[in-house]
Scaffold this active site. Structure first.
Site, PDB file in Angstrom:
ATOM      1  N   ASP A  70       0.874  -1.170   0.000  1.00  0.00           N
ATOM      2  CA  ASP A  70       0.000   0.000   0.000  1.00  0.00           C
ATOM      3  C   ASP A  70       0.915   1.225   0.000  1.00  0.00           C
ATOM      4  O   ASP A  70       1.763   1.372   0.876  1.00  0.00           O
ATOM      5  CB  ASP A  70      -0.832  -0.032   1.290  1.00  0.00           C
ATOM      6  CG  ASP A  70      -2.132   0.718   1.168  1.00  0.00           C
ATOM      7  OD1 ASP A  70      -2.154   1.760   0.490  1.00  0.00           O
ATOM      8  OD2 ASP A  70      -3.128   0.275   1.778  1.00  0.00           O
TER       9      ASP A  70
ATOM     10  N   ASP B  85      -2.894   4.725  -2.435  1.00  0.00           N
ATOM     11  CA  ASP B  85      -3.892   5.373  -1.593  1.00  0.00           C
ATOM     12  C   ASP B  85      -4.318   6.718  -2.200  1.00  0.00           C
ATOM     13  O   ASP B  85      -3.466   7.490  -2.653  1.00  0.00           O
ATOM     14  CB  ASP B  85      -3.251   5.616  -0.216  1.00  0.00           C
ATOM     15  CG  ASP B  85      -4.251   6.051   0.831  1.00  0.00           C
ATOM     16  OD1 ASP B  85      -5.193   5.296   1.109  1.00  0.00           O
ATOM     17  OD2 ASP B  85      -4.083   7.160   1.387  1.00  0.00           O
TER      18      ASP B  85
ATOM     19  N   GLU C 220      -6.754   3.827  -5.500  1.00  0.00           N
ATOM     20  CA  GLU C 220      -7.959   4.149  -4.746  1.00  0.00           C
ATOM     21  C   GLU C 220      -8.416   5.537  -5.175  1.00  0.00           C
ATOM     22  O   GLU C 220      -7.666   6.501  -5.069  1.00  0.00           O
ATOM     23  CB  GLU C 220      -7.671   4.138  -3.240  1.00  0.00           C
ATOM     24  CG  GLU C 220      -8.945   4.311  -2.443  1.00  0.00           C
ATOM     25  CD  GLU C 220      -8.723   4.827  -1.021  1.00  0.00           C
ATOM     26  OE1 GLU C 220      -9.542   4.527  -0.164  1.00  0.00           O
ATOM     27  OE2 GLU C 220      -7.736   5.547  -0.788  1.00  0.00           O
TER      28      GLU C 220
ATOM     29  N   ASP D 286     -11.983   0.417   5.607  1.00  0.00           N
ATOM     30  CA  ASP D 286     -12.700   1.678   5.845  1.00  0.00           C
ATOM     31  C   ASP D 286     -14.217   1.469   5.825  1.00  0.00           C
ATOM     32  O   ASP D 286     -14.974   2.432   5.970  1.00  0.00           O
ATOM     33  CB  ASP D 286     -12.375   2.711   4.752  1.00  0.00           C
ATOM     34  CG  ASP D 286     -10.912   3.113   4.723  1.00  0.00           C
ATOM     35  OD1 ASP D 286     -10.260   3.068   5.777  1.00  0.00           O
ATOM     36  OD2 ASP D 286     -10.425   3.489   3.635  1.00  0.00           O
TER      37      ASP D 286
HETATM   38  O1  TEU Z   1      -9.022   6.280   2.394  1.00  0.00           O
HETATM   39  C1  TEU Z   1      -9.485   7.329   1.643  1.00  0.00           C
HETATM   40  C2  TEU Z   1     -10.879   7.731   1.825  1.00  0.00           C
HETATM   41  O2  TEU Z   1     -11.265   8.760   1.330  1.00  0.00           O
HETATM   42  C3  TEU Z   1     -11.789   6.890   2.603  1.00  0.00           C
HETATM   43  O3  TEU Z   1     -12.225   5.723   2.234  1.00  0.00           O
HETATM   44  C4  TEU Z   1     -11.926   7.377   3.973  1.00  0.00           C
HETATM   45  O4  TEU Z   1     -11.711   6.375   4.906  1.00  0.00           O
HETATM   46  C5  TEU Z   1     -13.334   7.892   4.079  1.00  0.00           C
HETATM   47  O5  TEU Z   1     -13.454   8.998   3.215  1.00  0.00           O
HETATM   48  C6  TEU Z   1     -13.633   8.340   5.443  1.00  0.00           C
HETATM   49  O6  TEU Z   1     -15.012   8.596   5.508  1.00  0.00           O
HETATM   50  C7  TEU Z   1      -7.672   6.009   2.401  1.00  0.00           C
HETATM   51  C8  TEU Z   1      -7.393   4.862   3.334  1.00  0.00           C
HETATM   52  O7  TEU Z   1      -8.038   3.721   2.855  1.00  0.00           O
HETATM   53  C9  TEU Z   1      -7.817   5.249   4.707  1.00  0.00           C
HETATM   54  O8  TEU Z   1      -7.689   4.196   5.626  1.00  0.00           O
HETATM   55  C10 TEU Z   1      -6.977   6.429   5.119  1.00  0.00           C
HETATM   56  O9  TEU Z   1      -7.401   6.901   6.371  1.00  0.00           O
HETATM   57  C11 TEU Z   1      -7.047   7.558   4.109  1.00  0.00           C
HETATM   58  O10 TEU Z   1      -6.884   7.116   2.774  1.00  0.00           O
HETATM   59  C12 TEU Z   1      -5.938   8.555   4.349  1.00  0.00           C
HETATM   60  O11 TEU Z   1      -4.717   8.012   3.993  1.00  0.00           O
END
Ligand code: TEU
Length: 553
Positions: free
Chosen positions: A98, A199, A248, A323
């Protein structure tokens, strides 16, 4: 597997902190993953995606990286990671890292150097801006709540953090930053990993820094130089290797996702989008307690399925990740054991027959549920804790706020993996960092492995089907009966043959549409058809020798 087209693979996501603890400190570790490789090989997946294991203060559980070249001591060492990779490779399992390069932790050396120091060579690595009058430079909202700018202690400047205040956004417009980030990716390629999950990679190119009538996301989502920067990353790093990549994409569009994934554009292999998982956000607000809109779910999923397929792009498909709440509690039904098992299998069948690369999040394959915490003290996630505070500020009662968190919090998926019915479900010998689901005595891997009718066995079969039959990977997708309020029906067509997928998202039996032709051989099912009626949460896939004429709706 090594010679197989990456498109045929299935990815298993591991959240190391909650997977398997070998040291007794209550947190999972890299050796804990290595210990479970035989299980993952038994499941039959191809790639293992590890959420971040780099050095980090863990304010956002590793998505706040302070050194991209080191492993977090909580998880082990670089040598442990080397062992994991070679042991995985021995079993034909590949490792996907990641990569979090939209932002770094404020503990990263670059940021420490830049902070309060306008003369620092690293100042321009981040996005520092002057205050606007008295307040922050813009009114943008952080995704974790509050304004997205934080003022320095010694100057009037602010830095941008789209996520937590300890996650400072990098300035991708600075070529020096991009070069450093390429170096990081190349380091991990040389280390021997097989793929990357990037990410929030569609947030890297910030546009105008202006006030917004909404959250500000229109200024940085799929921003002005995003395709150029991703193409450059591809060319400078993984582009000519056989690594698999997935990006993502936060609040993205279909058009952008086609651009990210059309092979000739040389950007990424595949993308995650979250639109289908917002169908239980009342009025678009995640922090609400709402049931899902089934017709909307079908419509969004199918728009993306058809749009991406026809445009020559590639989707990553998933119900769960670290998430998201647990799918069986969310779109299925965990009220009784029978319903949990039945709906867990149905959801698996619907997802794994779609077009794209399926992702399984640890515990999904045994039908883990939301934990239904009874106290705010059981929550760990920075986002959940901020949301709880802001719900109370808005006048929501503590009890109601807890109900909302129980439905929506990211902690729902972060509870320790359930291995067996022993103390702490076999996750740790110590005290787990987060409470173990109360239902571990009957929901655990050991049980699922011994029970031939478990959800786990359905996942294994679905993975095998994907590897065996090209139609699952390459077939086109044809949505059917889109306005049916309970049934999800679609067809995959390939080389003159069809697979018909029928799933019942309701708890009760539903008659099949009269015009639906169901002749053919059952490939996989969790129930039988009785008088053309499909039972509650039933699902089946029927192989048909020729593509039947499209049914009238
Ligand atoms: O997530 C990005 C993201 O926008 C989400 O899925 C987020 O958790 C959601 O908007 C919250 O409501 C990624 C990662 O998967 C997440 O775990 C991290 O916290 C985030 O990026 C920041 O790096």
């Amino acid at each position: 597997m090594s010679q197989q087209d990456w498109r045929k693979s299935v990815v298993y996501q591991i959240y190391p902190k909650s997977f398997n603890d070998t040291t007794g400190n209550g947190q999972g570790d890299i050796n804990g993953i290595t210990d479970k490789l035989d299980y993952l090989a038994y499941l039959g997946v191809d790639y293992l995606w590890l959420t971040p294991v780099y050095q980090s203060p863990m304010n956002d559980n590793g998505y706040d990286i302070s050194d991209y070249y080191q492993v977090n001591k909580l998880f082990g060492s670089l040598d442990d990671l080397r062992t994991l990779i070679s042991e995985a490779h021995r079993r034909d399992l590949k490792i996907m890292m990641d990569i979090v390069i939209n932002h770094t932790s404020t503990e990263h050396q670059w940021f420490k150097d830049a902070y309060n120091n306008p003369e620092s060579p690293y100042r321009d690595f981040y996005i520092f801006k002057k205050s606007k009058g008295k307040g922050p430079p813009t009114n943008w909202q952080s995704k974790f709540g509050g304004n997205a700018w934080q003022q320095e202690t010694e100057t009037d400047d602010y830095y941008l953090h789209l996520f937590d205040v300890s996650q400072a956004d990098l300035n991708w417009d600075n070529p020096q930053v991009r070069k450093e980030l390429h170096r990081i990716v190349k380091y991990w390629i040389d280390f021997g990993v097989d793929g990357f999950r990037f990410d929030v990679i569609n947030l890297i190119s910030k546009g105008a820094f202006k006030d917004s009538e909404r959250t500000g996301k229109e200024f940085y989502t799929d921003g002005p130089h995003v395709h150029e920067y991703i193409h450059e990353l591809n060319r400078a790093t993984f582009g000519d290797t056989d690594l698999m990549t997935v990006g993502e994409m936060s609040s993205t569009t279909l058009d952008h996702c086609l651009k990210y994934t059309q092979p000739e554009r040389q950007e990424l292999h595949s993308v995650f989008n979250f639109h289908p998982l917002k169908v239980d956000y009342a009025g678009g607000d995640k922090w609400t307690n709402a049931s899902m809109d089934f017709l909307q779910l079908k419509e969004i999923l199918m728009d993306w399925q058809v749009g991406i397929y026809e445009g020559g792009g590639w989707n990553a498909i998933f119900w769960c990740n670290h998430d998201q709440p647990r799918i069986v509690s969310r779109f299925g039904n965990d009220a009784t054991e029978a319903l949990r098992v039945q709906s867990g299998k149905m959801l698996a069948i619907v997802l794994h027959m779609l077009q794209g690369t399926p992702y399984i999040y640890q515990g999904e394959e045994i039908g883990m549920t939301n934990p239904n915490f009874t106290s705010i003290d059981q929550y760990q996630d920075v986002e959940a804790i901020n949301a709880y505070k802001s719900l109370l500020e808005r006048g929501v009662s503590e009890a109601e706020a807890l109900i909302i968190l129980n439905q929506k919090s990211r902690d729902n998926s972060r509870t320790p993996m359930l291995w067996n019915d022993e103390r702490h479900a076999g996750f740790t010998e110590g005290e787990p960092w987060m409470d173990v689901n109360h239902n571990y005595r009957h929901i655990n891997f050991q049980q699922a492995m011994e029970d031939p009718n478990s959800i786990l066995q359905t996942y294994r079969k679905l993975i095998t089907l994907r590897h065996q039959y090209d139609i699952v990977t390459y077939g086109d997708i044809e949505p059917l009966y889109m306005t049916h309020p309970e049934l999800f029906i679609y067809r995959r067509n390939y080389e003159g043959k069809s697979w018909l997928v029928i799933a019942n998202f309701s708890e009760h039996s539903v008659p099949l549409p009269e015009s639906l032709n169901i002749e053919g051989a059952v490939v996989i099912a969790n129930s039988e058809l009785n008088q053309r009626t499909i039972e509650g949460y039933g699902a089946m896939v029927i192989a048909q020798e020729e593509k039947w004429e499209k049914e009238s709706e």
